[in-house]
Design an enzyme around this catalytic site. Structure first.
Site, mmCIF file in Angstrom:
data_model
loop_
_atom_site.group_PDB
_atom_site.id
_atom_site.type_symbol
_atom_site.label_atom_id
_atom_site.label_comp_id
_atom_site.label_asym_id
_atom_site.label_seq_id
_atom_site.Cartn_x
_atom_site.Cartn_y
_atom_site.Cartn_z
ATOM 1 N N GLU A 194 0.813 -1.223 0.000
ATOM 2 C CA GLU A 194 0.000 0.000 0.000
ATOM 3 C C GLU A 194 0.847 1.274 0.000
ATOM 4 O O GLU A 194 0.433 2.302 -0.538
ATOM 5 C CB GLU A 194 -0.945 0.004 1.204
ATOM 6 C CG GLU A 194 -2.079 -0.996 1.111
ATOM 7 C CD GLU A 194 -1.763 -2.333 1.755
ATOM 8 O OE1 GLU A 194 -2.688 -3.152 1.914
ATOM 9 O OE2 GLU A 194 -0.585 -2.551 2.103
ATOM 10 N N PHE A 214 -12.390 -6.366 13.449
ATOM 11 C CA PHE A 214 -11.266 -6.881 12.667
ATOM 12 C C PHE A 214 -10.831 -5.848 11.628
ATOM 13 O O PHE A 214 -11.639 -5.309 10.887
ATOM 14 C CB PHE A 214 -11.679 -8.183 11.979
ATOM 15 C CG PHE A 214 -10.610 -8.759 11.092
ATOM 16 C CD1 PHE A 214 -9.426 -9.255 11.623
ATOM 17 C CD2 PHE A 214 -10.778 -8.802 9.715
ATOM 18 C CE1 PHE A 214 -8.438 -9.772 10.816
ATOM 19 C CE2 PHE A 214 -9.801 -9.326 8.882
ATOM 20 C CZ PHE A 214 -8.616 -9.813 9.437
ATOM 21 N N GLN A 215 -9.544 -5.568 11.606
ATOM 22 C CA GLN A 215 -8.926 -4.609 10.693
ATOM 23 C C GLN A 215 -9.532 -3.212 10.813
ATOM 24 O O GLN A 215 -9.672 -2.480 9.828
ATOM 25 C CB GLN A 215 -8.990 -5.098 9.239
ATOM 26 C CG GLN A 215 -8.075 -6.287 8.985
ATOM 27 C CD GLN A 215 -7.872 -6.592 7.514
ATOM 28 O OE1 GLN A 215 -8.735 -6.314 6.685
ATOM 29 N NE2 GLN A 215 -6.723 -7.178 7.180
ATOM 30 N N LYS A 262 -17.757 0.011 5.127
ATOM 31 C CA LYS A 262 -18.164 -0.997 4.148
ATOM 32 C C LYS A 262 -19.648 -0.937 3.831
ATOM 33 O O LYS A 262 -20.061 -1.110 2.677
ATOM 34 C CB LYS A 262 -17.792 -2.394 4.658
ATOM 35 C CG LYS A 262 -17.991 -3.488 3.611
ATOM 36 C CD LYS A 262 -17.409 -4.817 4.047
ATOM 37 C CE LYS A 262 -17.557 -5.864 2.945
ATOM 38 N NZ LYS A 262 -16.966 -7.169 3.332
ATOM 39 N N MET A 316 24.588 8.684 3.086
ATOM 40 C CA MET A 316 24.489 9.959 3.792
ATOM 41 C C MET A 316 24.689 9.774 5.282
ATOM 42 O O MET A 316 25.296 10.628 5.946
ATOM 43 C CB MET A 316 23.139 10.616 3.499
ATOM 44 C CG MET A 316 23.077 12.078 3.908
ATOM 45 S SD MET A 316 24.297 13.121 3.057
ATOM 46 C CE MET A 316 23.415 13.483 1.537
#
Length: 592
Positions: free
Chosen positions: A70, A132-133, A182, A501
């Site tokens: 993602e 959930f999630q 949802k 760096m």
């Protein structure tokens, strides 16, 4: 979580009694994106966005690009937005989908990139119950977005999307998150069309600069003895490059760009003094410190540009600051003439006033100022060992690439580190939106996703990702996306076997204690590229740099990973150390 029977009944009842066609929230979302002329969306599916993915399956005007992480979805949409000026769009699921996207959102926020990120959320009735999630998307993203929305009613979907795109692209651009439960994506409502306009009482960015302030700026500029024009990413974001070029050429004043502003004024023009700041040129930094009138356009005087503010304030100068964001003016440096407005509009007004007034700069004073600048230039602060036959100097790779591609339309992305600074110093960007990198947040791993996003938008242009062996491994799985969606980018990895760096700072500030900056178990990048279905090249000798780049360019339809084994001891100079003033530069071992 599943949609309940009660929610199904509610969705049907809400849509009854009108003659308009009934559409699910997910379908309205897709229609909204189509109305905004979205061509590409980068995303990754999950439970909370399955209705949205089902709606995408039923349309064929927007291409969905399936990334492998993602974070890369947001970076790719970000790169697309930077190169095109359009709003980039990404789609992620709830919970870890959103949290994986946070780095990409913060990257876009710090560089003011117009984006809309659509995130799935658990059903409305489950919000706050540790479903959930589930995560608090609005709370998590609030500090790193221009605005965010939680859609609570399917009837608000189209208007919310209209607001999201409007906020993202107007004023000072930035990312906007739209969080969609949802059940909202599943519920139906009459489709009454996408709003043509949007009015937001609390949001009305100023475009037109104050005429009186512009006239004051004109007077100050014309009376200057040592003028300087300092521009940042705002000129590029505001599509004001042509106006800037007209102004600089009209006045004959020296000009510099920040890291994010490179390409706004042609780097190969003699009036350009190079990039300024922590790794800027002597002439750019000294002119910034010693000018008597400074015109700042679309820049924010950040710590990497002016160094220590107290040191910067030691020399008196008059400052004109043009910016669309009033909060950026006098934030770090007090200015004398603030002008809030769209930089393109303000520069257009300023140019018109100059021409109308017939005013001319002080030619004699300007000539003396240019003589001083030319004296600084003679020190050649970007000098390096160009004749080394034993080890590849990273600067040589960049210069060779520039000489090969300067006459074709080329986009350069970079990750973050030494390679980023060498690219900024040695690739001469003559056009805007050709240099795509993470400036404000300094995010490693953006290079490949940026490049593949740009290649979709600009299939006929050459797209190069300049990276290092550390940065490239953070999103290297996107080589799979490059293969699936046929985005033949060229990856130039300046492999010095260090987090370069970090190693440089450890050498200079920590007496050479290289704590965890050496890359010890590197993969065989050639075989890794081949495993992903691409071409891999290993380049170890300076004499092979040019042939390798030429061969890669011939492979127009293939992604090519070039592993350049470069000098591990090379440092980026000039360098202003933390806490130092802009003219207190380290110039290298020879100190020129």
């Amino acid at each position: 979580m599943e949609i309940s029977k009660a929610e199904l009944t509610s969705a049907a009842a809400a849509s009854a009694g009108t003659g308009a066609p009934e559409l699910r929230g997910a379908e309205i979302l897709v229609k909204s994106l189509q109305a905004e002329n979205v061509k590409y969306i980068w995303g990754y599916p999950g439970g909370a966005v399955l209705h949205i993915y089902d709606a995408f399956y039923k349309q064929d005007t927007i291409q969905h690009v399936l990334v492998r992480h993602e974070q890369a979805a947001v970076h790719a949409a970000d790169g697309y937005a930077r190169a095109t000026g359009d709003v980039g769009v990404a789609l992620v699921t709830s919970g870890p989908g959103l949290t994986n996207a946070v780095t990409g959102i913060a990257t876009a926020y710090m560089d003011s990139i117009p984006m809309v990120i659509i995130s799935g959320q658990v059903p409305s009735h489950a919000i706050g119950l540790d479903a959930f999630q589930e995560c608090d998307t609005v709370g998590i993203t609030r500090p790193i977005v221009k605005h965010n929305f939680l859609v609570k009613d399917v009837r608000q979907m189209a208007e919310t999307m209209k607001k999201a795109f409007h906020i993202a692209r107007t004023g000072r651009p930035g990312p906007v998150v739209v969080d969609i439960p949802k059940d909202i994506s599943f519920n139906k409502t009459p489709w009454l069309g996408y709003p043509e306009t949007v009015e937001m009482r609390s949001y009305s960015p100023v475009r037109k600069g104050h005429g009186g302030q512009v006239r004051k700026a004109l007077q100050l500029l014309m009376n200057a003895k040592r003028p300087y024009i300092y521009t940042g990413g705002g000129v590029i974001l505001g599509n004001a490059s042509n106006e800037l070029r007209t102004l600089v050429d009209l006045l004959g004043y020296p000009c510099t760009n920040t890291l994010m502003g490179l390409g706004a004024y042609p780097s190969s023009d003699p009036k350009f003094l190079g990039m300024l700041g922590m790794h800027g040129t002597i002439e750019a930094n000294n002119a910034m410190q010693n000018c008597d009138v400074l015109l700042a356009v679309g820049a924010r005087f950040d710590d990497r540009v002016i160094g220590n503010p107290k040191h910067f304030a030691q020399n008196e100068r008059k400052i004109i600051h043009i910016d669309i964001d009033p909060s950026s003016i006098s934030k770090r440096v007090k200015v004398d003439i603030p002008i809030v407005g769209d930089v393109k509009d303000v520069l257009t007004d300023l140019i018109g006033m100059i021409r109308e007034s017939g005013a001319k700069p002080d030619t004699e004073a300007l000539g003396a100022w240019w003589s001083t600048i030319d004296g600084w230039r003679k020190r050649d602060c970007l000098r390096y060992d160009r004749h080394n036959k034993e080890v590849i100097k990273p600067q040589h790779v960049i210069e060779t690439l520039w000489n090969m591609t300067k006459d074709v339309d080329t986009y350069i992305t970079s990750d973050v580190g030494q390679h980023q600074m060498w690219a900024a110093q040695f690739y001469k960007f003559n056009e805007p939106r050709r240099w795509i990198n993470s400036g404000g947040l300094g995010t490693m791993g953006v290079g490949i996703p940026y490049a593949m996003g740009i290649k979709l938008a600009k299939p006929d242009s050459e797209v190069y990702c300049i990276t290092g062996e550390g940065s490239v491994q953070m999103c290297i799985q996107e080589l799979s996306t490059c293969l699936q969606y046929n985005t033949p980018i060229k990856i130039v990895s300046l492999n010095n076997r260090y987090l370069g760096m970090v190693r440089q700072w450890q050498e200079l500030d920590y007496e050479g204690r290289y704590s965890h900056s050496y890359m010890d178990a590197l993969p065989n990048f050639v075989k890794l590229a081949e495993a992903y279905g691409h071409v891999g090249m290993l380049i170890e000798r300076p004499s092979d740099v040019e042939p390798a780049l030429r061969e890669a360019r011939k492979l127009k339809d293939r992604t090519v990973f070039m592993d350049f084994r470069t000098d591990p001891t090379e440092n980026v100079f000039p360098m202003v150390q933390a806490g130092k003033g802009i003219t207190e530069m380290l110039l290298g071992s020879e100190e020129l």
